[in-house]
Write a protein that holds these residues in place. Sequence first.
Motif, PDB file in Angstrom:
ATOM      1  N   ASP A  32       0.830  -1.201   0.000  1.00 26.10           N
ATOM      2  CA  ASP A  32       0.000   0.000   0.000  1.00 26.10           C
ATOM      3  C   ASP A  32       0.868   1.256   0.000  1.00 26.10           C
ATOM      4  O   ASP A  32       0.625   2.200  -0.763  1.00 26.10           O
ATOM      5  N   GLN A  33       1.903   1.234   0.835  1.00 22.80           N
ATOM      6  CA  GLN A  33       2.804   2.390   0.891  1.00 22.80           C
ATOM      7  C   GLN A  33       3.523   2.597  -0.440  1.00 22.80           C
ATOM      8  O   GLN A  33       3.670   3.730  -0.924  1.00 22.80           O
ATOM      9  N   ALA A  34       4.007   1.495  -1.033  1.00 20.70           N
ATOM     10  CA  ALA A  34       4.735   1.593  -2.300  1.00 20.70           C
ATOM     11  C   ALA A  34       3.832   2.131  -3.408  1.00 20.70           C
ATOM     12  O   ALA A  34       4.237   3.004  -4.188  1.00 20.70           O
ATOM     13  N   VAL A  35       2.605   1.613  -3.473  1.00 16.98           N
ATOM     14  CA  VAL A  35       1.670   2.040  -4.515  1.00 16.98           C
ATOM     15  C   VAL A  35       1.340   3.520  -4.359  1.00 16.98           C
ATOM     16  O   VAL A  35       1.336   4.286  -5.331  1.00 16.98           O
ATOM     17  N   ARG A  36       1.068   3.957  -3.136  1.00 12.96           N
ATOM     18  CA  ARG A  36       0.716   5.362  -2.910  1.00 12.96           C
ATOM     19  C   ARG A  36       1.880   6.295  -3.246  1.00 12.96           C
ATOM     20  O   ARG A  36       1.677   7.385  -3.792  1.00 12.96           O
ATOM     21  N   ALA A  37       3.096   5.850  -2.930  1.00 16.11           N
ATOM     22  CA  ALA A  37       4.265   6.675  -3.257  1.00 16.11           C
ATOM     23  C   ALA A  37       4.441   6.782  -4.764  1.00 16.11           C
ATOM     24  O   ALA A  37       4.686   7.873  -5.308  1.00 16.11           O
TER      25      ALA A  37
END
Length: 205
Positions: A32-37
């Motif tokens: 989730d963090q990677a996708v949002r970044a």
Amino acid sequence: MSNQDTPAGYMRDAKGRLVPEHLVKPLDSLMDQAVRALIGHAEALSAQIARFRGHSFDDIASFLSIAADQYGAKIGGAKGNITLTSYDGTLKVQVAVADRLTFGPELQVAKALIDECIVDWSKGARDEICALVEHAFRPDKEGQVSPDAVLALRRVEIGDDRWQRAMEAITDSIRIVGSKSYIRFYRRANAQAPWQAITVDLASA
């Protein structure tokens, strides 16, 4: 709801439910963090490219206006196509205007005539024509046929009167529903070297 509506200490799943962060699998949280970044970077870059495209067309329009005022002539080819080059011949900017096409009801007449031809023709030597026709009239996921594929049929020389009438029907079916302008950039080492495209879209990078 957006991620901004999610209370601290929770994550919202695909069904909109709030899930405490400690119950979310570490790998899911990391993804989730990677996708949002990545999406954040992509949106910023997309906005930057959109601004660059707008400024590029504005700069070209300003140059053309100055040129028209100075020489009393319009620079550019049919439909607004134009090529600008640097003084040393190593940089080039091209603007291309392409029509957006759709087809009227005459296309169904053409399809019926072509189907008659295919039914009557023997198999073998004409298998490649059958494949070409099938490809031309195969709709995409939006239910539209490819203009390029349909228009490619007109380049096939066949003496059958029905085929000729079908090609006329295809021509009559063409509707121009708008146009889109493209801008492309090139550079080369010297005036004799081949042009190399300067990539500004992610798909071609």
